[in-house]
Write a protein that holds these residues in place. Structure first.
Motif, mmCIF file in Angstrom:
data_model
loop_
_atom_site.group_PDB
_atom_site.id
_atom_site.type_symbol
_atom_site.label_atom_id
_atom_site.label_comp_id
_atom_site.label_asym_id
_atom_site.label_seq_id
_atom_site.Cartn_x
_atom_site.Cartn_y
_atom_site.Cartn_z
ATOM 1 N N UNK A 1 -38.338 9.228 107.548
ATOM 2 C CA UNK A 1 -37.452 9.616 108.654
ATOM 3 C C UNK A 1 -36.616 10.831 108.264
ATOM 4 N N UNK A 2 -36.144 10.854 107.050
ATOM 5 C CA UNK A 2 -35.277 11.930 106.582
ATOM 6 C C UNK A 2 -36.029 13.264 106.493
ATOM 7 N N UNK A 3 -37.339 13.216 106.301
ATOM 8 C CA UNK A 3 -38.116 14.433 106.081
ATOM 9 C C UNK A 3 -38.133 15.354 107.298
ATOM 10 N N UNK A 4 -37.899 14.829 108.479
ATOM 11 C CA UNK A 4 -37.873 15.638 109.708
ATOM 12 C C UNK A 4 -36.900 14.952 110.660
ATOM 13 N N UNK A 5 -35.625 15.255 110.479
ATOM 14 C CA UNK A 5 -34.583 14.487 111.153
ATOM 15 C C UNK A 5 -34.680 14.568 112.660
ATOM 16 N N UNK A 6 -34.532 13.411 113.286
ATOM 17 C CA UNK A 6 -34.554 13.304 114.731
ATOM 18 C C UNK A 6 -33.247 12.685 115.219
ATOM 19 N N UNK A 7 -33.053 12.730 116.529
ATOM 20 C CA UNK A 7 -31.847 12.123 117.120
ATOM 21 C C UNK A 7 -32.233 10.838 117.820
ATOM 22 N N UNK A 8 -31.546 9.754 117.482
ATOM 23 C CA UNK A 8 -31.793 8.448 118.085
ATOM 24 C C UNK A 8 -30.530 8.012 118.811
ATOM 25 N N UNK A 9 -30.698 7.524 120.047
ATOM 26 C CA UNK A 9 -29.557 7.057 120.824
ATOM 27 C C UNK A 9 -29.441 5.547 120.680
#
Length: 696
Positions: free
Chosen positions: A375-383
């Motif tokens: 997950x950290x390798x390509x950070x995304x936004x989670x609501x």
């Protein structure tokens, strides 16, 4: 091939526990059995080993961790020489090394050791252990030039003594100097040099540590409040208006116990979040009356109020000498330390350099580590729609400290801030949105009305619907303002996933939405589908579930070998239920000839090689299946729960699959770690080639 890593230093105060914890995290991602060895130890509890033992569930006998104490080592070296000391420590090391795949060695601490030339002793021990070395140089309160010089000198010292230096770490440097030091060190040494800034939260004592050190009495407060970091000290003496202006985020207020105005004012400021404080320390052995304490407890529930007998001056002297320590009682500091390590150290490069022996086993902890790293390798936004829920806030803190993803929390903003302040949680730059008052509500109502016009939904009706946090969060995902959503800790499954069915809908290639659980057994991870969504899928739907589950398995590093489960194996049985599974198997083979699949097959033949050899000899799936597809929800749900409870497996999920964008449901009994894992999974699902939500 490196079988041990020796973390050492050149002087005291280098904060190398951050590096030791980070290296342990890295090693436990690669292998199952990691041992710990500290050649020399002071009397008293070893805080770092207790943290490692608790965090990584080490089964190692504590008596094997240590070589000997410093006093005995000093006497042995003086009486019989360094060779005898080293020989004794090597013998102790090998007692550990023979039982573990890799050993983390914690070097001497250069503090009151009475050992001459301690650096050379560490180098000698590393060489005798066959260990590669990571020297740590402390940079606190040092100029950039001094840090650069000491780092180069430390490398030369260990290299000249014959050590295999893996990398150098300059730790606790001034934050404003970090980038410049890293830039100047780049390419100057034949090994990487990673530069970590000083992190105030790591050196700040917790309120609990302060209470213990001062012998303070806890008048008010709970465990969560006592776990807060005291990032600053503000001493009360001024009148209330001037005093409030001096408060800083995370400060411990120190005031005479008879200043009830400052006590109430501080707690009122905390309650308003302007700013949140760590707690209040009362001096002079004075405590406000019961009416004031009752008001204080209502203003800021859980916020600690302590009392000590001395006056403010000697109390201040003792406070300024305290420093926070990593230990088993400070898990939040451990998350901060790991987040710091993972942000500034190239862990992928370090993993290659360590070259720990690979393991075919995949333990639950290894799987969880892999999730966070991926997950950290390509950070995304989670609501996270349940922004006021305590477990969600604690999970958010872990995710932020570890740098796993960006977060949006939904709910009344002031309630979220107050709850976070009461828990001592720093939400950093997380986005906080109240759907009821958000400027997005009008646009979302219009969008939802368009999507549901065929059901007669008007804009007026939609305006009410989108104020619901799950509908609002789902619309954020649909509109690209977030990459995925996780809910369900206080909402039903239907309330969580119905908006996704209505708004996000299924992928073009998927006929249905289904789910899988990642079943983390003692030595492997299996994928179970579908155990949560579809009650009685037909052959077409079952084939779709199998293909979806194989894709999900591969996305998370599980090589898919699909077993289509039934009460019959091969051609031995007939009947409608068996025929459904047989037909689904053939559909998968026709659609995806690249997938390895077997069915119908019984569970024991799917996972046990000896049974498979009898029932389906020659099958490339039987006995080694990794993706197990159940014929119906009744069978799947009961099986996963039976395995979870009886075999002690960790069940991660349900993970929804088949949606155009990721939305995942939590159990209402979800633990903090369950929420962390599910958010990480959602972020990974969002890493497919789609547009990333903007950082806000």
């Amino acid at each position: 091939m490196t079988r041990s890593v020796y973390v050492t230093g050149i002087d005291r105060g280098d904060g190398r526990q951050v590096v030791e914890l980070g290296v342990m995290e890295l090693l436990t991602r690669q292998v199952d059995r990691v041992g710990v060895f500290r050649p020399l130890v002071h009397d008293g509890p070893d805080r770092l080993f207790e943290l490692l033992r608790a965090r990584y569930r080490l089964a190692q006998d504590p008596s094997t961790v240590y070589g000997m104490d410093y006093q005995r080592a000093s006497a042995l070296q003086a009486e019989q020489g360094t060779d005898e000391l080293v020989s004794a420590l090597v013998d102790r090391f090998h007692l550990v090394a023979r039982d573990y795949d890799v050993v983390l060695v914690l070097g001497t601490d250069f503090a009151d050791t009475q050992l001459p030339d301690e650096l050379s002793l560490n180098a000698r021990l590393a060489n005798e252990f066959g260990a590669s070395v990571i020297p740590v140089v402390g940079g606190r309160r040092q100029s950039a030039e001094s840090v650069l010089a000491e780092t180069r000198n430390a490398f030369r010292a260990y290299d000249s003594l014959g050590c295999d230096v893996l990398a150098m770490v300059a730790n606790r440097v001034a934050r404003e100097d970090r980038a410049a030091i890293a830039g100047q060190m780049a390419g100057r040494l034949p090994v990487p040099c990673w530069v970590l800034p000083d992190e105030p939260a790591l050196s700040a004592p917790t309120v609990s540590q302060i209470a213990h050190a001062l012998g303070a009495k806890v008048v008010l407060g709970d465990d969560s409040g006592l776990a807060r970091d005291a990032l600053d000290f503000v001493f009360g003496g001024a009148m209330l208006p001037n005093f409030l202006g001096a408060l800083t985020p995370g400060c411990l207020v120190v005031t005479p116990g008879d200043r009830a105005d400052l006590v109430v004012g501080s707690l009122a400021a905390h309650s308003a979040g302007t700013p949140p404080i760590a707690g209040v320390l009362l001096t002079l052995d004075e405590v406000p009356n019961d009416a004031i304490l009752t008001l204080a407890a209502r203003l800021a529930p859980g916020t600690p109020v302590l009392t000590v007998p001395g006056n403010s001056f000697p109390t201040a002297e003792r406070l300024f000498s305290l420093e926070g320590k990593l230990n088993a009682a400070t898990p939040r500091k451990a998350e901060t330390a790991l987040g710091l390590f993972e942000r500034y150290v190239d862990t992928a490069d370090l993993s290659k350099r360590v070259s720990a022996p690979s393991s075919d086993r995949v333990t639950p902890m290894m799987f969880e580590h892999t999730l966070l790293e991926q997950a950290r390798s390509d950070r995304r936004r989670v609501v996270l729609p349940e922004g006021t829920e305590v477990r969600v806030l604690h999970a958010a803190e872990v995710l932020l400290r570890r740098g796993v993803c960006d977060l949006t929390l939904l709910g009344p903003v002031e309630q979220i801030r107050k709850k976070a302040a009461d828990l001592g949680i720093d939400l950093g730059d997380s986005q906080l949105i109240d759907p009821a008052t958000s400027e997005l509500r009008d646009a979302f109502a219009q969008r939802y009305a368009e999507l549901r016009a065929h059901k007669g939904v008007t804009v007026e009706l939609a305006y009410d619907v989108v104020s619901d946090v799950n509908y609002f969060g789902t619309l954020m995902v649909q509109e690209g303002l977030a990459d995925g959503m996780v809910s369900g800790s206080v909402h039903s499954t239907a309330a969580t996933i119905r908006p996704a069915f209505e708004i996000i809908k299924t992928k073009p290639e998927a006929s249905i939405v289904s789910s899988v659980f990642f079943m983390c057994l003692a030595d492997k991870v299996l994928v179970y589908g579908d155990c949560a969504v579809n009650p009685d899928p037909d052959a077409e739907q079952l084939a779709d579930i199998a293909v979806q589950s194989a894709t999900t398995a591969a996305q998370f590093g599980v090589a898919p070998r699909i077993a289509m489960l039934s009460y019959s194996t091969g051609t031995s049985g007939t009947g409608a239920d068996v025929d459904k599974v047989r037909a689904a198997t053939e559909l998968v083979r026709a659609r995806r000839p690249d997938l390895r699949i077997e069915g119908p097959i019984q569970y024991d033949a799917a996972v046990e090689p000896t049974v498979a050899a009898t029932k389906l000899p020659g099958s490339e799936v039987a006995g080694q299946a990794t993706v197990l597809i159940f014929p119906d929800l009744n069978t799947g749900n009961n099986t996963y729960k039976a395995v979870q409870r009886s075999a002690g497996a960790i069940a991660v999920g349900p993970v929804l699959q088949g949606l155009r964008k990721p939305v995942n449901d939590l159990s209402r009994g979800a633990l903090v770690q369950d929420i962390v894992n599910t958010v990480a999974i959602t972020a990974i699902q969002a890493q497919s080639p789609t547009e990333k939500a903007p950082h806000q």
